[in-house]
Design a protein around this motif. Sequence first.
Motif, short mmCIF file in Angstrom:
data_model
loop_
_atom_site.label_atom_id
_atom_site.label_comp_id
_atom_site.label_asym_id
_atom_site.label_seq_id
_atom_site.Cartn_x
_atom_site.Cartn_y
_atom_site.Cartn_z
N HIS A 103 0.98 -1.32 -0.04
CA HIS A 103 0.15 0.08 0.00
C HIS A 103 0.95 1.13 -0.17
O HIS A 103 0.67 2.26 0.97
CB HIS A 103 -1.09 -0.11 0.95
N VAL A 104 1.83 1.33 -0.85
CA VAL A 104 2.62 2.47 -0.94
C VAL A 104 2.86 2.72 -2.35
O VAL A 104 2.63 2.15 -3.39
CB VAL A 104 4.20 1.81 -0.55
N LYS A 105 3.34 3.86 -2.74
CA LYS A 105 3.49 4.61 -4.11
C LYS A 105 4.94 5.13 -4.09
O LYS A 105 5.47 5.55 -2.81
CB LYS A 105 2.30 5.62 -4.47
N ALA A 106 5.36 5.42 -5.31
CA ALA A 106 6.67 5.99 -5.41
C ALA A 106 6.60 6.99 -6.45
O ALA A 106 5.91 6.88 -7.47
CB ALA A 106 7.68 4.99 -5.60
N GLU A 107 7.44 8.03 -6.29
CA GLU A 107 7.49 9.03 -7.16
C GLU A 107 8.77 8.92 -8.19
O GLU A 107 8.63 9.37 -9.46
CB GLU A 107 7.86 10.65 -6.56
N ASP A 108 9.49 8.11 -7.98
CA ASP A 108 11.03 8.47 -8.96
C ASP A 108 11.07 6.73 -9.23
O ASP A 108 11.34 5.96 -8.30
CB ASP A 108 12.11 8.81 -8.17
N TRP A 109 11.13 6.33 -10.47
CA TRP A 109 11.29 5.07 -10.69
C TRP A 109 12.55 4.79 -11.53
O TRP A 109 12.58 5.51 -12.64
CB TRP A 109 9.98 4.17 -11.37
N ARG A 110 13.42 3.70 -11.34
CA ARG A 110 14.46 3.50 -12.29
C ARG A 110 14.56 1.97 -12.59
O ARG A 110 14.16 1.37 -11.77
CB ARG A 110 15.86 4.01 -11.82
N VAL A 111 15.26 1.36 -13.69
CA VAL A 111 15.40 0.11 -13.83
C VAL A 111 16.91 0.01 -12.86
O VAL A 111 17.78 0.23 -13.42
CB VAL A 111 15.43 -0.45 -15.21
N LEU A 112 16.80 -0.96 -12.07
CA LEU A 112 18.15 -1.32 -11.22
C LEU A 112 18.71 -2.52 -12.02
O LEU A 112 19.73 -2.38 -12.21
CB LEU A 112 17.45 -1.73 -10.02
#
Length: 208
Positions: A103-112
């Motif tokens: 139940h969390v959202k994130a602002e910054d996404w990258r491919v690890l």
Amino acid sequence: MTIRDTPEEWEIRATETPFVGNKTSVRTDEVVMPDGSVVRRDYQVHPGSVAVLALDDADRVLVLRQYRHPVRRKLWEIPAGLLDVPGENPLHAAQRELYEEAHVKAEDWRVLTDVYTTPGGCDEAVRIFLARGLSDAEGERFTAEHEELDLELARVPVDELVRGVLAGELHNNCIVVGVLSLVAARAGDGLDALRPALAPWPARPFEA
């Protein structure tokens, strides 16, 4: 010499699918070897998966503890799940899994990183994302079922996870690869130099 995996497909003389399950199947191919011999290769056919290393502002990783019946253990893992539809956008799938499991959202996404989990016996490909800028998600919580009814959530410092990986105390593929990739990325060009969230993924092509 460039160290890079490359696509290649050897001749298949015959193929059959002796087992079809709910999410995966087993395929048997008769493959021509370099010396001309033909051998049978059995492997699991898998839709592919995504996983999320969610890193908060206190340098802690969101982890969950879940029972995994095949290995008869409760494993600490990072949020992960299957690509439900062929060609599904992996970023959308990752955002869904983070929402449903934590139940969390994130602002910054990258491919690890991208990995094949067990290429000698399964064609599963996993894209592991780094998610930052975490906050509580809005809306109703996802209704848990089956193993997820016993799910435990925690936020653990990166250093403690690294210690657990190297001590042989953490075994899940995605948490091991994800945590060590995070450390390697920091020691290299930094997290902001990671590939964008919609970077191409030849193992599981998708529409951006």
